[in-house]
Design an enzyme around this catalytic site. Structure first.
Site, PDB file in Angstrom:
ATOM      1  N   HIS A 171      11.362 -21.468  41.440  1.00 53.50           N
ATOM      2  CA  HIS A 171      12.001 -21.472  39.953  1.00 53.50           C
ATOM      3  C   HIS A 171      11.564 -22.565  39.357  1.00 53.50           C
ATOM      4  CE1 HIS A 171      15.418 -20.124  37.263  1.00 53.50           C
ATOM      5  NE2 HIS A 171      15.254 -21.254  36.963  1.00 53.50           N
ATOM      6  N   CYS A 172      10.949 -22.343  38.002  1.00 54.89           N
ATOM      7  CA  CYS A 172      10.238 -23.284  37.067  1.00 54.89           C
ATOM      8  C   CYS A 172      11.185 -23.723  36.132  1.00 54.89           C
ATOM      9  CB  CYS A 172       8.775 -22.696  36.430  1.00 54.89           C
ATOM     10  SG  CYS A 172       8.014 -23.860  35.674  1.00 54.89           S
ATOM     11  N   PRO A 173      11.466 -25.218  36.217  1.00 55.28           N
ATOM     12  CA  PRO A 173      12.322 -25.807  35.219  1.00 55.28           C
ATOM     13  C   PRO A 173      11.703 -25.689  33.851  1.00 55.28           C
ATOM     14  CG  PRO A 173      11.482 -27.318  36.675  1.00 55.28           C
ATOM     15  CD  PRO A 173      11.236 -26.156  37.207  1.00 55.28           C
TER      16      PRO A 173
END
Length: 365
Positions: A171-173
């Protein structure tokens, strides 16, 4: 443009199901939906705005100071090429942030699933795990109590989006969305183009300062020439400092994901050391891995995020999900079974020791 908001967690027979502000139960997690389901973003999609500004603002400064410098003295091709590169980076960022990463739609809770063989509703939760043999490698598939499915190989549940995502990478912040099977190609292209843009902006900004320093050095000392060039072009100097600070991250991330593709691993698998022993059943050689991950056809979505309508399996009638008095009616869209999911991933289900009961452990070949 209407994002689905004010979500409530409530059990309506599909596990802990997500309810939006309109009181409609959804077959996916905490994602935000825009333009009638055409765009699907993560719950923290606003963080992509920060990434957009980090790219767009330096790009504008470059086209104000550095681009005209090279266009006047050398060729207009340089600023045009950088402009196209900047547009590509922004387009890939938006595409990655607002795309379905490969969400697996939720199925009914086991207590609301009718067993055709037993002619009754299930009274026990399916086994937490069962093992399958795939390409000579033993996988332990885990039953997700939130999505009520056995996760296929390489599928992982994201605790932020509350979805099981196919070939989950991370999950890319910075983008505010999961990176999975359906949008990894866009993400990888974004990382590559961003690193190239970073290097080009840094290199041309340094080149402009060096050219000015050499011109001033004909009349003044080297130290004064450096200070004079920096004072004359403060925006260019700021670009050099900024790009130098982030180039290690962008270029390093680019090399890291190229390494992962060469090994046919996801970020999640590499961090967990899933294939640290070297026995990776998905490895097909470097060229085969790039073809498998980046150049395969992106499958359609499993569902319409706006109408809550399943789009897969395509050969079944899939009516739109509806609610009656807060409960799902018998006209609900049928959810894909464990056998459907297994067949989609090239796995053949065979009757196990416990019979052919849905949800029971199976032997797969």
């Amino acid at each position: 443009l209407k994002p689905r908001g004010s979500m409530i967690q409530k059990d309506f027979g599909y596990g802990m199901s997500t309810m939006d502000g309109d009181g409609v139960q959804r077959i996916f997690g905490n994602n935000r939906v825009f333009f009638k389901g055409r765009l699907v973003a993560g719950p923290d999609a606003r963080s992509s705005l920060g990434s957009l500004l980090m790219i767009l603002v330096p790009g504008i400064f470059w086209h104000i100071e550095v681009g005209p410098f090279f266009a006047d003295r050398y060729t207009v091709v340089i600023p045009l090429a950088c402009a196209l590169l900047l547009v590509a980076v922004i387009a890939l960022l938006i595409t990655t942030a607002f795309s379905d990463p490969g969400i697996m739609p939720r199925q009914k809770d086991y207590t609301n699933t009718y067993d055709l063989q037993m002619k009754s509703y299930r009274s026990k939760q399916p086994p937490r795990h069962y093992e399958v043999l795939l390409r000579g490698h033993l996988f332990k598939l885990k039953y997700c109590t939130t999505c009520n499915i056995y996760r296929p190989p390489r599928c992982t549940h994201c605790s932020l989006c509350e979805n099981c995502v196919e070939r989950f990478d991370h999950h890319c912040p910075w983008i505010g969305n999961c990176i999975g099977k359906r949008n990894y190609g866009f993400f990888f292209s974004f990382v590559v183009t961003t690193s190239i843009l970073n290097v080009v902006v840094l290199g041309t900004a340094i080149a402009q300062l060096l050219i000015l320093i050499n011109e001033f050095a004909k009349e003044e000392s080297t130290g004064k020439s450096i200070l004079k060039a920096m004072g004359q072009e403060p925006l260019v100097t700021a670009l050099v400092v900024y790009c130098t600070a982030i180039v290690w991250f962008t270029v390093g991330l680019c090399f890291y994901h190229n390494y992962l593709i060469c090994k046919n691993q996801t970020t999640y698998e590499q961090i967990k050391g899933t294939y640290s022993s070297g026995n990776n059943p998905f490895h097909r050689g470097i060229v085969g891995n790039f073809r498998d991950i980046l150049w395969q056809h992106v499958r359609p979505r499993y569902f319409d995020a706006s109408t809550n309508r399943l789009l897969w399996p395509p050969n079944k009638a899939v009516p739109e999900a509806s609610t009656i008095g807060g409960q799902f009616s018998d006209r609900d869209a049928p959810r894909p079974t464990d056998k459907d999911v297994a067949s989609l991933h090239g796995i053949e289900l065979q009757p196990g020791l416990g019979g052919n009961q849905v949800g029971a452990p199976q032997e797969l070949h």
